[in-house]
Design a protein around this motif. Structure first.
Motif, PDB file in Angstrom:
ATOM      1  N   UNK A  13       0.907  -1.234   0.011  1.00  0.00           N
ATOM      2  CA  UNK A  13      -0.143  -0.088  -0.010  1.00  0.00           C
ATOM      3  C   UNK A  13       0.661   1.183   0.126  1.00  0.00           C
ATOM      4  N   UNK A  14       2.021   1.137   0.513  1.00  0.00           N
ATOM      5  CA  UNK A  14       2.819   2.340   0.716  1.00  0.00           C
ATOM      6  C   UNK A  14       3.381   2.569  -0.720  1.00  0.00           C
ATOM      7  N   UNK A  15       3.789   1.479  -1.214  1.00  0.00           N
ATOM      8  CA  UNK A  15       4.486   1.433  -2.775  1.00  0.00           C
ATOM      9  C   UNK A  15       3.430   2.177  -3.663  1.00  0.00           C
ATOM     10  N   UNK A  16       2.153   1.758  -3.533  1.00  0.00           N
ATOM     11  CA  UNK A  16       1.088   2.263  -4.480  1.00  0.00           C
ATOM     12  C   UNK A  16       0.871   3.666  -4.156  1.00  0.00           C
ATOM     13  N   UNK A  17       0.904   4.022  -3.045  1.00  0.00           N
ATOM     14  CA  UNK A  17       0.615   5.556  -2.493  1.00  0.00           C
ATOM     15  C   UNK A  17       1.828   6.366  -3.019  1.00  0.00           C
ATOM     16  N   UNK A  27       1.516   9.505  -5.824  1.00  0.00           N
ATOM     17  CA  UNK A  27       1.995  10.867  -5.234  1.00  0.00           C
ATOM     18  C   UNK A  27       3.134  11.391  -5.639  1.00  0.00           C
ATOM     19  N   UNK A  28       4.024  10.668  -5.987  1.00  0.00           N
ATOM     20  CA  UNK A  28       5.490  11.222  -6.476  1.00  0.00           C
ATOM     21  C   UNK A  28       5.513  11.933  -7.887  1.00  0.00           C
ATOM     22  N   UNK A  29       4.747  11.425  -8.644  1.00  0.00           N
ATOM     23  CA  UNK A  29       4.729  12.093  -9.966  1.00  0.00           C
ATOM     24  C   UNK A  29       3.959  13.388  -9.947  1.00  0.00           C
ATOM     25  N   UNK A  30       3.030  13.499  -9.280  1.00  0.00           N
ATOM     26  CA  UNK A  30       2.316  15.036  -9.058  1.00  0.00           C
ATOM     27  C   UNK A  30       3.353  15.841  -8.286  1.00  0.00           C
ATOM     28  N   UNK A  31       4.003  15.378  -7.375  1.00  0.00           N
ATOM     29  CA  UNK A  31       5.124  16.203  -6.708  1.00  0.00           C
ATOM     30  C   UNK A  31       6.009  16.695  -7.465  1.00  0.00           C
ATOM     31  N   UNK A  32       6.638  15.678  -8.348  1.00  0.00           N
ATOM     32  CA  UNK A  32       7.583  15.951  -9.314  1.00  0.00           C
ATOM     33  C   UNK A  32       7.237  17.029 -10.272  1.00  0.00           C
ATOM     34  N   UNK A  33       5.963  16.889 -10.776  1.00  0.00           N
ATOM     35  CA  UNK A  33       5.245  18.007 -11.778  1.00  0.00           C
ATOM     36  C   UNK A  33       5.276  19.361 -10.987  1.00  0.00           C
ATOM     37  N   UNK A  34       4.684  19.327  -9.570  1.00  0.00           N
ATOM     38  CA  UNK A  34       4.618  20.504  -9.248  1.00  0.00           C
ATOM     39  C   UNK A  34       6.007  21.264  -9.016  1.00  0.00           C
ATOM     40  N   UNK A  35       7.040  20.343  -8.571  1.00  0.00           N
ATOM     41  CA  UNK A  35       8.437  21.202  -8.504  1.00  0.00           C
ATOM     42  C   UNK A  35       8.925  21.503  -9.843  1.00  0.00           C
TER      43      UNK A  35
END
Length: 105
Positions: A22-26, A30-38
């Motif tokens: 579940x942590x892996x899926x989360x 989330x990480x691609x959205x945070x990378x896109x925001x950065x």
């Protein structure tokens, strides 16, 4: 000291495996959205890369969830089939022993 049964896992091990999944899926979501925001802040392209990252993360996470569900279903079906086969073989042995004890004519 008794040897652990390698075919079965304790409930703690199974819980740890599910939490890890579940942590892996989360993180996949989330990480691609945070990378896109950065990258949006760095290149001043807001909100496009955040949206692309969020959609990409969502698609990747959902694909992983579907894969995990199929794997769990396959394992459950295999376990169910093995128990059915075992019951049928036990029933067949009972039937065989009953017919062996009958006298021949």
């Amino acid at each position: 000291m008794p040897q652990p049964d390698r075919r079965t896992h304790s409930t703690l091990v199974e819980a740890h495996q599910w939490v890890s999944r579940l942590i892996t899926v989360s993180l996949e979501m989330a990480l691609p959205a945070f990378l896109g925001h950065w990258l949006d802040e760095k290149w001043n392209t807001s909100p496009w890369l955040t949206a692309v990252g969020a959609l990409l993360g969502f698609a990747c996470g959902m694909a992983h969830l579907l894969q995990m569900a199929k794997e769990a279903e396959r394992k459950e079906r295999k376990k169910r089939d093995q128990s059915t086969d075992q019951r049928n073989s036990n029933h067949g042995n009972d039937h065989q022993s009953a017919t062996d004890s009958q006298p021949e004519n």
